[in-house]
Each structure stands twice: as structure tokens, then as C-alpha cells.
Design a protein around this motif. Structure first.
Motif, PDB file in Angstrom:
ATOM      1  N   ASN A 145      -5.017   4.904   3.389  1.00 30.18           N
ATOM      2  CA  ASN A 145      -6.153   4.668   3.861  1.00 30.18           C
ATOM      3  C   ASN A 145      -6.477   3.095   3.955  1.00 30.18           C
ATOM      4  O   ASN A 145      -6.918   2.648   2.800  1.00 30.18           O
ATOM      5  CB  ASN A 145      -7.334   5.479   3.276  1.00 30.18           C
ATOM      6  N   TYR A 146      -6.025   2.177   4.763  1.00 31.52           N
ATOM      7  CA  TYR A 146      -6.091   0.833   4.762  1.00 31.52           C
ATOM      8  C   TYR A 146      -6.290   0.422   6.178  1.00 31.52           C
ATOM      9  O   TYR A 146      -6.067   0.999   7.040  1.00 31.52           O
ATOM     10  CB  TYR A 146      -4.895   0.104   4.109  1.00 31.52           C
ATOM     11  N   SER A 147      -6.914  -0.945   6.106  1.00 37.46           N
ATOM     12  CA  SER A 147      -7.072  -1.800   7.412  1.00 37.46           C
ATOM     13  C   SER A 147      -6.697  -3.095   7.108  1.00 37.46           C
ATOM     14  O   SER A 147      -7.351  -3.804   6.269  1.00 37.46           O
ATOM     15  CB  SER A 147      -8.706  -1.354   7.902  1.00 37.46           C
ATOM     16  N   ILE A 184      -0.909   4.433  -1.114  1.00 40.13           N
ATOM     17  CA  ILE A 184      -2.309   4.379  -0.656  1.00 40.13           C
ATOM     18  C   ILE A 184      -2.287   4.450   1.003  1.00 40.13           C
ATOM     19  O   ILE A 184      -1.345   3.761   1.636  1.00 40.13           O
ATOM     20  CB  ILE A 184      -2.908   2.803  -0.941  1.00 40.13           C
ATOM     21  N   ILE A 195     -11.555   2.590   1.969  1.00 34.37           N
ATOM     22  CA  ILE A 195     -10.494   1.891   2.848  1.00 34.37           C
ATOM     23  C   ILE A 195     -10.393   0.722   2.196  1.00 34.37           C
ATOM     24  O   ILE A 195     -10.901  -0.418   2.002  1.00 34.37           O
ATOM     25  CB  ILE A 195     -11.015   1.690   4.323  1.00 34.37           C
ATOM     26  N   MET A 196      -8.971   0.177   1.727  1.00 34.04           N
ATOM     27  CA  MET A 196      -8.195  -0.806   1.344  1.00 34.04           C
ATOM     28  C   MET A 196      -8.441  -1.950   2.545  1.00 34.04           C
ATOM     29  O   MET A 196      -7.648  -1.316   3.898  1.00 34.04           O
ATOM     30  CB  MET A 196      -7.013  -0.822   0.594  1.00 34.04           C
ATOM     31  N   THR A 197      -9.139  -3.031   2.665  1.00 31.44           N
ATOM     32  CA  THR A 197      -9.332  -3.983   3.715  1.00 31.44           C
ATOM     33  C   THR A 197      -8.829  -5.385   3.295  1.00 31.44           C
ATOM     34  O   THR A 197      -9.052  -5.635   2.324  1.00 31.44           O
ATOM     35  CB  THR A 197     -10.694  -4.053   4.089  1.00 31.44           C
ATOM     36  N   PHE A 226       0.780  -1.318   0.022  1.00 28.85           N
ATOM     37  CA  PHE A 226      -0.002  -0.002   0.123  1.00 28.85           C
ATOM     38  C   PHE A 226       0.850   1.246   0.035  1.00 28.85           C
ATOM     39  O   PHE A 226       0.245   2.170  -0.523  1.00 28.85           O
ATOM     40  CB  PHE A 226      -0.977  -0.250   1.202  1.00 28.85           C
ATOM     41  N   GLN A 269     -11.817  -3.069  -1.436  1.00 27.35           N
ATOM     42  CA  GLN A 269     -12.003  -1.720  -0.808  1.00 27.35           C
ATOM     43  C   GLN A 269     -13.492  -1.548  -0.606  1.00 27.35           C
ATOM     44  O   GLN A 269     -14.524  -1.675  -1.112  1.00 27.35           O
ATOM     45  CB  GLN A 269     -11.587  -0.762  -2.018  1.00 27.35           C
TER      46      GLN A 269
END
Length: 378
Positions: free
Chosen positions: A163-165, A161, A206-208, A156, A201
Motif C-alpha cells: 500500500n504505497y503512493s 509493503i 499508505i506509504m507516501t 517497499f 505514512q
């Protein structure tokens, strides 16, 4: 499922309802909102694969009124840089509760991939996708990270990127890094399989990366498509409730009887176990099929580097793939439902099926319709 108010629950399946839509288009640092006065057509396809067989990219298609020339991109400065700058489109749909109250729900954050002036120049059509399409065009260099969590973070960060979880369980799964450059999207797919997770996403952009360990508790128990193997001891889970009616797909809201297809099962799974660039193979038989009239499938994933991990991946994959009854529903749609929700769907034969949503389409033309595809047990 997105949390909604009681007013929403009362009105969304009412015989007469009203939905409205709006998009927020950000171009060159300027954000502009366009509502129903501009939107003539809007279509969203969202899809995920809990087995990470593929990493599908969600897509938005929106047609806007251009009689004022608002969207004549040929008049814009730096025209050739517009797509490369990745303008964003935030989509929301609202259920009208009263003359003064509309409940808005997020429908996704998308990045512009195509801008077309339609025949006659009276409308313009914008096509946009989520981050997974961009990741398909970004190379990830060799790295020495030692667990899947850090590897996902590095991917990421390399793509810009922020914004990720990522589920913390990935920190417990070791890896030997990568020795060559990889396509970022393909490498995320490998992470999803090795970690027994879904990669997608979400509606907020949010990329998850996460597994599905638990669902809603109930006094009734049943078999439905949920994680097993690494995260559970059997295939019996608490039955999902109907979410105050939000997770119940009734015939009353369908345009026709659902189409239900029984797909072939995987009877044999081969997993390659890597040591550096070489590998050995281990074969697993799906005892649930009790035969060989099915599919033989190979998982070739360089992140699987031990027999113990291969065993966990195979157990998870075979159990999850056994839920191969595909249900396709053409209905009024409900924007609060998301991919991976487990719902109860009437099958037109006097019973209800527990089934997990993996693909949805929302079509808006001043009113909302769509379809839902899901997988479940028989």
C-alpha cells in the motif's frame, strides 16, 4: 486536511464539544473494535519532515481497561509470536454532531510494538508505530534499478509493503542503483532528499513519497514554506486560505500564547556528488543569511550522482530551510488537520503567521487536547 462536513466545521471549535474514540485491533486474523468503554487513555504523535532530514515514525500509545482479563497476553497461544506477527491497530476519532450522528475521522494505522500489563493488571498499555519503524530493521540488497521511482517500489516490495503512493516525478530522476546493502529506512530518506520530496505514512496507512508543488489559490500572496527550486520559480505563492476556519489556529482555542522560536539558518551547504563509491563536493552559500553566523551542513547522499541534481537539491534545501520560525501551540486540537497542512496561526502579538505543520500530538482521555508544531516565515 481531511475533508469534513459543514456540521463538523460548525461544532469542532464550539465552546462545548464532544469527541469519542475507537480502535480496531486485529490479532491472529480476528478484528475487534474497542470504544470509549475500554479506552482510558490514547495518545498519537504524528510527525513528518518535508526536508527528509529524518524519517520520524508516528506512534500510538493506548491504555485499555483490563478488568475482564480481555488483554491477558500470557493466556494467548503462540505468545512469543504476537509482536512478530505485527498486529494492527486502526484508530478513529469522532466528533459528536447530535445524539444520533457522529462524524468519524481516521487517525492512523499502527503496528503493535509493545504490549504491557500495567501495575495491578487493571489496565493494559499498547504501543504501536507505523511502517517506518519496521523499515529501520529491514536490509535492502544491492540493485541495478535506474530511477528513483523504481528504487522506492523495490524497497517497499522487499519489505512486503503493498500500500504505497509514489509521485511520478521520481521516474525522471535517474540513479545508478546501489552497490551494497542499505538500511531500508535510510535509503528512503536518501530518496526523499534526492527527489526533493517528503516520505511518510498517511492516516490510511499508505506509504507516501511526494513533493509539495501547489497549495490553495487565493487573491492574497505571501511567502510561506513551500517547495522552490525544482518545482517553482520563486518563493512567492498564493496565500493559503483558512479552510472555512479549519486551518485557522486562533487564540480562542489555545491554552496559552504560542511559543515561537527563531532557529539558526544554514549559511553554507556542502553536497557530495557521487560517481560509484567516490565523490566530489560542491559548496553552496545561502545568500539569504548575509553572514556566517549559522550552520554549515553537508548532504552525503549516494543517490546524488550529477552536478545538475546537486544544484536542484541545494536550491530546494536552502530555500526550505530559510523558514526557520518554529511555532508551538498547545490547544484544543482538530483531528482533520494533518502534517504538511499550511495554516494561519495567531501569534499573540497581533498578527497571523503562515506556517506548515510538521508535528502533532493528539491526547484523548474522554476529551481531546494536544499540541501542534509548525515552521514558517517571519
Amino acid at each position: 486536511m481531511i475533508n469534513v462536513s459543514n456540521d463538523y466545521k460548525t461544532n469542532v471549535y464550539a465552546p462545548i464539544r464532544e469527541f469519542v474514540a475507537k480502535i480496531t485491533f486485529m490479532l491472529n486474523g480476528e478484528s475487534t473494535e474497542y470504544d470509549d468503554e475500554w479506552i482510558t487513555y490514547l495518545d498519537i504523535v504524528e510527525e513528518m519532515d518535508t526536508l527528509s532530514d529524518t524519517l520520524p515514525s508516528n506512534q500510538l500509545t493506548v491504555t485499555l481497561d483490563n478488568t475482564t482479563g480481555e488483554f491477558n497476553f500470557l493466556n494467548l497461544a503462540n505468545m512469543q509470536r504476537i509482536i512478530a506477527s505485527r498486529p494492527t491497530i486502526q484508530v478513529e476519532m469522532g466528533l459528536v454532531i447530535s445524539d444520533t450522528d457522529t462524524e468519524w475521522l481516521p487517525m492512523g494505522l499502527f503496528y503493535l510494538t509493545d504490549w504491557k500489563s500495567d501495575t495491578g493488571a487493571m489496565t493494559v498499555t499498547l504501543t504501536a508505530n507505523d511502517n517506518l519503524l519496521m523499515l529501520d530493521n529491514i536490509s535492502f540488497p544491492a540493485t541495478t534499478v535506474t530511477n528513483l521511482y523504481d528504487l522506492a517500489v523495490a524497497i517497499f516490495q522487499n519489505a512486503g509493503i503493498t500500500n504505497y503512493s509514489i509521485d511520478s516525478s521520481l521516474k525522471k530522476i535517474s540513479c545508478a542503483g546501489t552497490t551494497v546493502a542499505y538500511n531500508s529506512r535510510n535509503l528512503l530518506q536518501n530518496i526523499g532528499i534526492a527527489a526533493q520530496c517528503a516520505v511518510y505514512q498517511d492516516r490510511n496507512g499508505i506509504m507516501t513519497i511526494k513533493p509539495y508543488e501547489t497549495l490553495e489559490e487565493s487573491n492574497m500572496y505571501s511567502t510561506y514554506p513551500g517547495l522552490s527550486g525544482l518545482y517553482a520559480s520563486s518563493n512567492t505563492y498564493s496565500r493559503v486560505n483558512n479552510g472555512d476556519g479549519m486551518k485557522y489556529l486562533s487564540l480562542d482555542n489555545m491554552y496559552e500564547i504560542p511559543e515561537i522560536t527563531l532557529e539558526k539558518s544554514i549559511y553554507q551547504l556542502v553536497v557530495n556528488i557521487y560517481t560509484g563509491t567516490s565523490y566530489t563536493s560542491k559548496t553552496y552559500i545561502n545568500s539569504a543569511t548575509d553572514g556566517q553566523n549559522g550552520i554549515s551542513f553537508t548532504i552525503d547522499n549516494p543517490l546524488i550522482t550529477s552536478t545538475s541534481l546537486a544544484d536542484k537539491v541545494a536550491s530546494w534545501y536552502l530555500n526550505e530551510s530559510n523558514y526557520n520560525a518554529v511555532c508551538k501551540v498547545d490547544w484544543r486540537q482538530n483531528p482533520c488537520l494533518e502534517c504538511a497542512d499550511v495554516v494561519l496561526a495567531e501569534d499573540g502579538m497581533g498578527s497571523e503567521k503562515q506556517t506548515r505543520i510538521y508535528k502533532q500530538e493528539f491526547t484523548y482521555q474522554g476529551y481531546l487536547t494536544g499540541n501542534t508544531e509548525s515552521r514558517g516565515g517571519i
